[in-house]
Design a protein around this motif. Structure first.
Motif, short mmCIF file in Angstrom:
data_model
loop_
_atom_site.label_atom_id
_atom_site.label_comp_id
_atom_site.label_asym_id
_atom_site.label_seq_id
_atom_site.Cartn_x
_atom_site.Cartn_y
_atom_site.Cartn_z
N UNK A 106 0.83 -1.20 0.00
CA UNK A 106 0.00 0.00 0.00
C UNK A 106 0.87 1.25 0.00
N UNK A 107 0.54 2.19 -0.87
CA UNK A 107 1.20 3.50 -0.90
C UNK A 107 0.18 4.57 -0.53
N UNK A 108 0.40 5.32 0.52
CA UNK A 108 -0.52 6.43 0.83
C UNK A 108 -0.50 7.47 -0.28
N UNK A 109 -1.62 8.15 -0.46
CA UNK A 109 -1.67 9.24 -1.43
C UNK A 109 -0.72 10.36 -1.01
N UNK A 110 -0.29 11.14 -2.01
CA UNK A 110 0.45 12.39 -1.80
C UNK A 110 1.84 12.20 -1.17
N UNK A 111 2.39 11.01 -1.26
CA UNK A 111 3.67 10.74 -0.61
C UNK A 111 4.65 10.14 -1.61
N UNK A 112 5.85 10.73 -1.66
CA UNK A 112 6.87 10.22 -2.56
C UNK A 112 7.56 9.01 -1.95
N UNK A 113 7.79 7.98 -2.79
CA UNK A 113 8.53 6.79 -2.38
C UNK A 113 9.64 6.53 -3.39
N UNK A 147 -3.75 8.46 -10.12
CA UNK A 147 -2.81 8.66 -11.22
C UNK A 147 -1.42 8.61 -10.63
N UNK A 148 -0.44 8.27 -11.47
CA UNK A 148 0.91 7.93 -11.00
C UNK A 148 1.90 8.96 -11.51
N UNK A 149 2.65 9.55 -10.59
CA UNK A 149 3.73 10.48 -10.93
C UNK A 149 5.08 9.79 -10.72
N UNK A 150 5.91 9.82 -11.73
CA UNK A 150 7.29 9.35 -11.61
C UNK A 150 8.22 10.56 -11.68
N UNK A 192 20.71 6.40 -11.76
CA UNK A 192 19.39 7.02 -11.81
C UNK A 192 18.68 6.88 -10.46
N UNK A 193 17.87 7.89 -10.14
CA UNK A 193 16.99 7.80 -8.98
C UNK A 193 15.56 7.93 -9.48
N UNK A 194 14.69 7.04 -9.04
CA UNK A 194 13.29 7.06 -9.46
C UNK A 194 12.40 7.08 -8.22
N UNK A 195 11.54 8.07 -8.15
CA UNK A 195 10.54 8.15 -7.08
C UNK A 195 9.15 8.06 -7.69
N UNK A 196 8.19 7.60 -6.90
CA UNK A 196 6.81 7.49 -7.37
C UNK A 196 5.88 8.10 -6.33
N UNK A 197 4.79 8.65 -6.82
CA UNK A 197 3.76 9.21 -5.92
C UNK A 197 2.39 8.97 -6.54
N UNK A 198 1.43 8.53 -5.72
CA UNK A 198 0.06 8.34 -6.16
C UNK A 198 -0.79 9.53 -5.73
N UNK A 199 -1.65 9.97 -6.64
CA UNK A 199 -2.58 11.06 -6.35
C UNK A 199 -4.00 10.58 -6.67
N UNK A 200 -4.98 11.11 -5.97
CA UNK A 200 -6.37 10.71 -6.18
C UNK A 200 -6.80 11.00 -7.62
N UNK A 201 -7.43 10.00 -8.25
CA UNK A 201 -7.91 10.17 -9.62
C UNK A 201 -9.42 10.36 -9.70
#
Length: 498
Positions: free
Chosen positions: A128-135, A160-163, A143-152
């Motif tokens: 589980x990934x909480x919304x609005x939080x970068x992981x 929706x997924x932000x990389x 390379x460094x890759x972070x992901x964040x989920x936002x309410x769709x």
């Protein structure tokens, strides 16, 4: 150093089968095809189950939401050797096992022990990934890759997924995958908010060439259909998928009945006659879907993710997803009894049953029993994919046509209604707003998950919006002969409302 490429395995020739890959390397969704839609290679969707792309180097699957056209091929992903985690939002963690258990029993095996072993494997993989939080997903010298989920705002748990992709030397990039975006003013869930920026955007286009009707007019039309059922002593059949649409409908129906009953209890104003002929307080709302009932229970448990209006109703003592008029039908025996009762008696009722495109599920038995009777109404509140019985009823119902169900023709005499305003997808205006409300607009937009006309329609309007902007735009339509549309100076449309 160039930013990572994106492979579009599916959802490039229609609105189902979503599966995309960011080559750093993550898989975004892995869904089933529905109806007559095909893969990019032209194979019939119903037979397109096996994973036909290499899994080498894929570090995780990110599920934007739990609709079957986004997660339905996960069993086949496991069968192909996938052993990595499945990342999704906190509500999706609760919903995904229910969806995958149903998909496993329908498409793989009904053996309970096999299903339990499979579900245990699924639950071990879900993170589980909480919304609005970068992981941080990747952190190497390269390379460094972070992901964040936002309410769709599409269904409970949708995201929706932000990389965020950073290199020691060279340009950093923000890559966004929209998943399925919800419509504004949809019940229960907050509307999606645009990200701050995107360099590359992969966006759905289910309704990319259409606008939904106003939410107020959809409410009025729904009430009119209900009135017809009450006055004509017929049944309103609403084909709806078990998660998302069903809960939104229950929410809206509860409010209509609540307001009608409250109005009936008030003294009539001078010069006005109260309408007492229609008994709204006893109109049964029948939820005939064990799966939908399970999802509805999870929706109730996760009310902290509801929007402010829905939570306000709870505080006033109302329960929009568990009200007096609501009846649930669980067993198959009870289902058949309900079909016979409503077909043979003159009792008005509202039936919500799956599936949403009438291609399977309990709604089929209702249709077989009621399509030929003009007392009844069929109400479509969602997209009907090409090749599905729902699309046939929608297209030919008003012309006295017929539909084929399980190989047999059924004449359509029932009234047929379609309400785009209840779609869980953003329309063209909503999709454009998602892009143009970013502080920094994307320079590359990849339009997927839509019919050809929808994708072209969205690309045309988007190009017009970029006129006069400092950001150059490349639009790609993957799968449509790898079309790439460059931004060009075009005049703005008169009366542009976006």
């Amino acid at each position: 150093m160039p930013y990572p490429d994106i492979l579009h395995h599916d959802a490039i020739s229609g609105v189902t089968g979503s599966c995309h890959q960011l080559l750093v390397s993550f898989l975004i969704d892995c869904g089933l095809f529905q109806g007559a839609e095909t893969s990019a290679e032209g194979r019939v969707g119903a037979r397109r189950l096996a994973i036909d792309f290499p899994l080498t180097g894929i570090k995780a699957l990110i599920a934007t939401h739990v609709h079957i056209d986004h997660v339905g091929r996960i069993p086949y992903l496991f069968a192909a050797g996938f052993q990595e985690p499945i990342l999704c939002s906190e509500p999706s963690v609760k919903l995904l096992p229910i969806v995958l258990e149903d998909a496993f029993k329908l498409g793989v095996s009904r053996d309970q022990k096999q299903a339990e072993r499979y579900l245990k494997l699924v639950e071990q993989r879900i993170v589980a990934l909480p919304y609005k939080t970068w992981f941080t997903l990747v952190d190497t010298p390269q390379v460094q890759v972070r992901v964040r989920l936002q309410r769709a705002g599409h269904i409970l748990g949708s995201a929706y997924v932000e990389f965020d992709v950073k290199y020691p030397v060279g340009e950093n990039k923000r890559i966004v995958f929209s998943g399925d975006l919800g419509a504004p003013h949809a019940p229960i869930l907050p509307a999606p908010r645009s990200p701050y920026k995107a360099d590359v955007l992969v966006i759905e286009s289910t309704y990319g060439d259409r606008l939904h009707e106003d939410c107020r007019s959809r409410r009025q039309r729904l009430e009119q259909v209900l009135q017809h059922a009450l006055s004509n002593q017929g049944t309103v059949l609403i084909p709806a998928f078990s998660i998302g649409r069903t809960q939104e409908l229950l929410y809206e129906l509860e409010d209509i009945i609540h307001c009608r009953v409250a109005a009936a209890r008030k003294p009539a104003r001078a010069g006005k006659v109260k309408d007492t002929a229609l008994d709204w307080s006893n109109l049964p709302i029948i939820l005939d879907s064990p799966l939908a009932s399970r999802f509805t229970q999870v929706y109730r448990e996760l009310d902290r993710f509801w929007d402010a209006e829905a939570q306000s109703r709870l505080k006033k003592g109302r329960n929009p997803l568990s009200f007096r008029n609501l009846l649930t039908v669980d067993s198959h025996k009870a289902h058949l009894a309900m079909v016979n009762r409503l077909a043979q008696t003159a009792q008005p009722a509202i039936v919500i049953a799956g599936n949403g495109m009438c291609s399977s599920g309990r709604i089929v038995n209702y249709l077989k029993a009621m399509l030929a009777d003009p007392r009844h109404d069929i109400l479509f509140v969602g997209y009907q994919a090409e090749g599905t019985p729902g699309r046939q009823i929608q297209r030919f119902g008003q012309r006295g046509g017929y539909v084929e169900l399980d190989g047999q023709r059924y004449d359509i005499q029932a009234q047929v209604h379609s309400m785009g305003g209840y779609s869980a997808h953003a329309d063209q205006a909503g999709l454009i707003r998602f892009i143009t409300r970013m502080r920094h607009w994307p320079s590359e937009v990849r339009i997927v998950h839509g019919d050809k006309s929808a994708r072209h329609g969205l690309s045309k309007v988007l190009r017009e919006r970029y006129v006069g902007q400092s950001t150059h735009l490349d639009i790609l339509l993957p799968g449509l002969d790898d079309e790439k549309l460059m931004s060009e100076p075009l005049p703005r449309l008169q009366g542009d409302t976006f």
